[in-house]
Design a protein around this motif. Sequence first.
Motif, PDB file in Angstrom:
ATOM      1  N   LEU A  37       0.820  -1.213   0.000  1.00 18.12           N
ATOM      2  CA  LEU A  37       0.000   0.000   0.000  1.00 18.12           C
ATOM      3  C   LEU A  37       0.853   1.261   0.000  1.00 18.12           C
ATOM      4  CD1 LEU A  37      -2.883  -0.992   2.455  1.00 18.12           C
ATOM      5  CD2 LEU A  37      -2.878  -1.047  -0.049  1.00 18.12           C
ATOM      6  N   SER A  38       1.919   1.245   0.798  1.00 18.05           N
ATOM      7  CA  SER A  38       2.804   2.413   0.857  1.00 18.05           C
ATOM      8  C   SER A  38       3.457   2.668  -0.499  1.00 18.05           C
ATOM      9  CB  SER A  38       3.877   2.192   1.935  1.00 18.05           C
ATOM     10  OG  SER A  38       4.725   3.302   2.044  1.00 18.05           O
ATOM     11  N   ARG A  39       3.892   1.600  -1.143  1.00 18.11           N
ATOM     12  CA  ARG A  39       4.520   1.720  -2.473  1.00 18.11           C
ATOM     13  C   ARG A  39       3.503   2.191  -3.516  1.00 18.11           C
ATOM     14  NH1 ARG A  39       6.565   3.166  -6.041  1.00 18.11           N
ATOM     15  NH2 ARG A  39       7.821   2.188  -7.661  1.00 18.11           N
ATOM     16  N   LEU A  40       2.274   1.701  -3.437  1.00 17.12           N
ATOM     17  CA  LEU A  40       1.233   2.113  -4.379  1.00 17.12           C
ATOM     18  C   LEU A  40       0.859   3.582  -4.181  1.00 17.12           C
ATOM     19  CD1 LEU A  40      -0.992  -1.092  -4.190  1.00 17.12           C
ATOM     20  CD2 LEU A  40       0.126  -0.228  -6.253  1.00 17.12           C
ATOM     21  N   GLN A  41       0.879   4.046  -2.921  1.00 18.41           N
ATOM     22  CA  GLN A  41       0.623   5.453  -2.651  1.00 18.41           C
ATOM     23  C   GLN A  41       1.643   6.339  -3.380  1.00 18.41           C
ATOM     24  OE1 GLN A  41      -0.199   4.839   1.944  1.00 18.41           O
ATOM     25  NE2 GLN A  41      -0.483   6.987   1.423  1.00 18.41           N
ATOM     26  N   GLU A  42       2.906   5.915  -3.355  1.00 15.22           N
ATOM     27  CA  GLU A  42       3.953   6.681  -4.024  1.00 15.22           C
ATOM     28  C   GLU A  42       3.813   6.600  -5.543  1.00 15.22           C
ATOM     29  OE1 GLU A  42       7.587   4.984  -2.661  1.00 15.22           O
ATOM     30  OE2 GLU A  42       7.280   5.543  -0.558  1.00 15.22           O
ATOM     31  N   ASP A  43       3.547   5.401  -6.040  1.00 15.84           N
ATOM     32  CA  ASP A  43       3.502   5.174  -7.480  1.00 15.84           C
ATOM     33  C   ASP A  43       2.349   5.936  -8.133  1.00 15.84           C
ATOM     34  OD1 ASP A  43       4.813   4.086  -9.583  1.00 15.84           O
ATOM     35  OD2 ASP A  43       3.939   2.090  -9.431  1.00 15.84           O
ATOM     36  N   PHE A  44       1.182   5.920  -7.493  1.00 16.59           N
ATOM     37  CA  PHE A  44       0.000   6.559  -8.073  1.00 16.59           C
ATOM     38  C   PHE A  44      -0.331   7.902  -7.410  1.00 16.59           C
ATOM     39  CE2 PHE A  44      -0.690   2.008  -9.041  1.00 16.59           C
ATOM     40  CZ  PHE A  44      -0.898   2.095 -10.411  1.00 16.59           C
ATOM     41  N   ARG A  45       0.527   8.348  -6.463  1.00 16.12           N
ATOM     42  CA  ARG A  45       0.362   9.637  -5.778  1.00 16.12           C
ATOM     43  C   ARG A  45      -1.007   9.729  -5.103  1.00 16.12           C
ATOM     44  NH1 ARG A  45       3.184  13.743 -10.228  1.00 16.12           N
ATOM     45  NH2 ARG A  45       5.200  12.674 -10.256  1.00 16.12           N
ATOM     46  N   LEU A  46      -1.203   8.860  -4.117  1.00 12.07           N
ATOM     47  CA  LEU A  46      -2.491   8.737  -3.439  1.00 12.07           C
ATOM     48  C   LEU A  46      -2.333   8.942  -1.933  1.00 12.07           C
ATOM     49  CD1 LEU A  46      -3.543   5.403  -5.181  1.00 12.07           C
ATOM     50  CD2 LEU A  46      -4.376   7.674  -5.812  1.00 12.07           C
ATOM     51  N   THR A  47      -3.442   9.248  -1.268  1.00 13.88           N
ATOM     52  CA  THR A  47      -3.484   9.207   0.196  1.00 13.88           C
ATOM     53  C   THR A  47      -3.867   7.795   0.614  1.00 13.88           C
ATOM     54  OG1 THR A  47      -5.838   9.762   0.339  1.00 13.88           O
ATOM     55  CG2 THR A  47      -4.271  11.604   0.256  1.00 13.88           C
ATOM     56  N   PHE A  48      -3.744   7.503   1.923  1.00 19.57           N
ATOM     57  CA  PHE A  48      -4.153   6.179   2.399  1.00 19.57           C
ATOM     58  C   PHE A  48      -5.650   5.972   2.178  1.00 19.57           C
ATOM     59  CE2 PHE A  48      -5.351   2.815   5.290  1.00 19.57           C
ATOM     60  CZ  PHE A  48      -4.278   1.947   5.222  1.00 19.57           C
ATOM     61  N   ALA A  49      -6.445   7.043   2.329  1.00 21.10           N
ATOM     62  CA  ALA A  49      -7.889   6.937   2.093  1.00 21.10           C
ATOM     63  C   ALA A  49      -8.165   6.538   0.648  1.00 21.10           C
ATOM     64  CB  ALA A  49      -8.582   8.261   2.414  1.00 21.10           C
ATOM     65  N   ASP A  50      -7.385   7.090  -0.288  1.00 19.68           N
ATOM     66  CA  ASP A  50      -7.561   6.732  -1.700  1.00 19.68           C
ATOM     67  C   ASP A  50      -7.199   5.264  -1.942  1.00 19.68           C
ATOM     68  OD1 ASP A  50      -8.276   9.344  -2.393  1.00 19.68           O
ATOM     69  OD2 ASP A  50      -6.183   9.930  -2.692  1.00 19.68           O
ATOM     70  N   VAL A  51      -6.023   4.872  -1.439  1.00 18.70           N
ATOM     71  CA  VAL A  51      -5.539   3.519  -1.704  1.00 18.70           C
ATOM     72  C   VAL A  51      -6.378   2.463  -0.977  1.00 18.70           C
ATOM     73  CG1 VAL A  51      -3.835   3.152   0.163  1.00 18.70           C
ATOM     74  CG2 VAL A  51      -3.346   2.307  -2.131  1.00 18.70           C
TER      75      VAL A  51
END
Length: 455
Positions: A37-51
């Motif tokens: 999840l942390s890596r996906l937040q960086e890759d897609f530029r998201l907040t935790f709520a988004d991911v």
Amino acid sequence: MALEQNAIKRKEMLLITAVALGILLNPLNTTMISVALSRLQEDFRLTFADVSWLISTYYLASAIGQPLMGKWSDLFGRKKVFMIGLLLVTVSSCLAPLAPSFGWLIGFRIIQAVGSSALFPSGMAIIRSQISANQAKALGVVSIFSSTSAAFGPSIGGFLLHYGDWPLIFLCNFPFIIGSFLLAWKMFPKDPKSSGSASDMDWPGVGLFSATIFMWLLFFLSIADGASLWMLAVSAALTYALYRYEFGHSKPFINVAFLKNNKNVSLIYVQFILTNMAFYSIMFGIPSYLQRVQLMDAQKAGLVMLSIAGFSVVVTPLVSRWIDRSGSRPSLLFGTIAVVAGSLLMLLIRDQAGVTTIFLVLCVLGIANGFNNLGMQTALYDYVKKAETGIASGLFMTSRFIGTILSSSLLAALFGKNITTPHLHSMAWVCAGLGVLMFALTVRMPKADASKATQ
């Protein structure tokens, strides 16, 4: 004669293996992505709520898909539905690593959830129809295999992320898919000629159930920014409409009459919802916290999470023997107390906490998971007649996914914009409160009626 019996046992073991390899795909993919999840937040530029939508939509599709695919396997053939499920997981696992945007990734995960949801009801039904001797033991082995794969998911995901990137989490499904497909193709009996049709499905019930679950999900996700009263009103109205419609239906999608007539079973479902809400909040919240606040890499976070999986597996045979001697209630009392204790111990975790402290706290939660998971499964069948096993099992899995949906909503509310140690402590207090409710439900659990097992 001995050689013939050995051959039969070998065929049964291969059949159980085929089902187990397929069934583990859903829980494994449910938790394996937690360390990504942390890596996906960086890759897609998201907040935790988004991911967190990646988690919520998977649970939502699974909650709808499990009972739907169970009905389809009865209507159109269990082997056929099992194979189609594996095909859908294959397609989604191929396409997800190529997702051009986060929206596409969510779509491929939904396909994966629907496909993997077909495997549990059809696989369990095949085992029940093909294995007569030691059937309960066979079903138990598959169930435990499924639950332990969920516990090992973050650790496996951590290793995959360390040696590659998040696409590996989807590609690692292929050994399980291939093994399950080849064994199922060879060992599963041919489906009888189908006598059912799509018109036999309770489609209005499917639609109402889907809309109800989705609206409740939206409501719980809205709590982070202030609860939406209109969403709450619509969710409550849909719940009442679902109850009224399904109660009067001769072949309901969700058998609410069964729930109304079996109050002890209904309360077990409520307790299982709470159990999964606490367990999956920890399984998804802790890895992101370890990477964001404790600054661990994915592999180290996965190794720390191994404490939950390892102790769940270690205590399972001990719990099994205790349940055989004393019933499920004592093990559940211990398990729920362990949830409260482990949750409160999370308050000891501070910024830059030692790995040993975090590991030991998670060990307590791993022990709690081992006691609660097996205890809940055996408690259910203490109050269910043999003829009601199919209905009860399907609703049991549905309640599991409702709990996981609630866990993703809780995490979105707590970790939505930022992940900090105070947010972790808030989650600990919530999980401790859930543990207290689970303990209260276990205390009021009446003595099992042994005659149910023979009816």
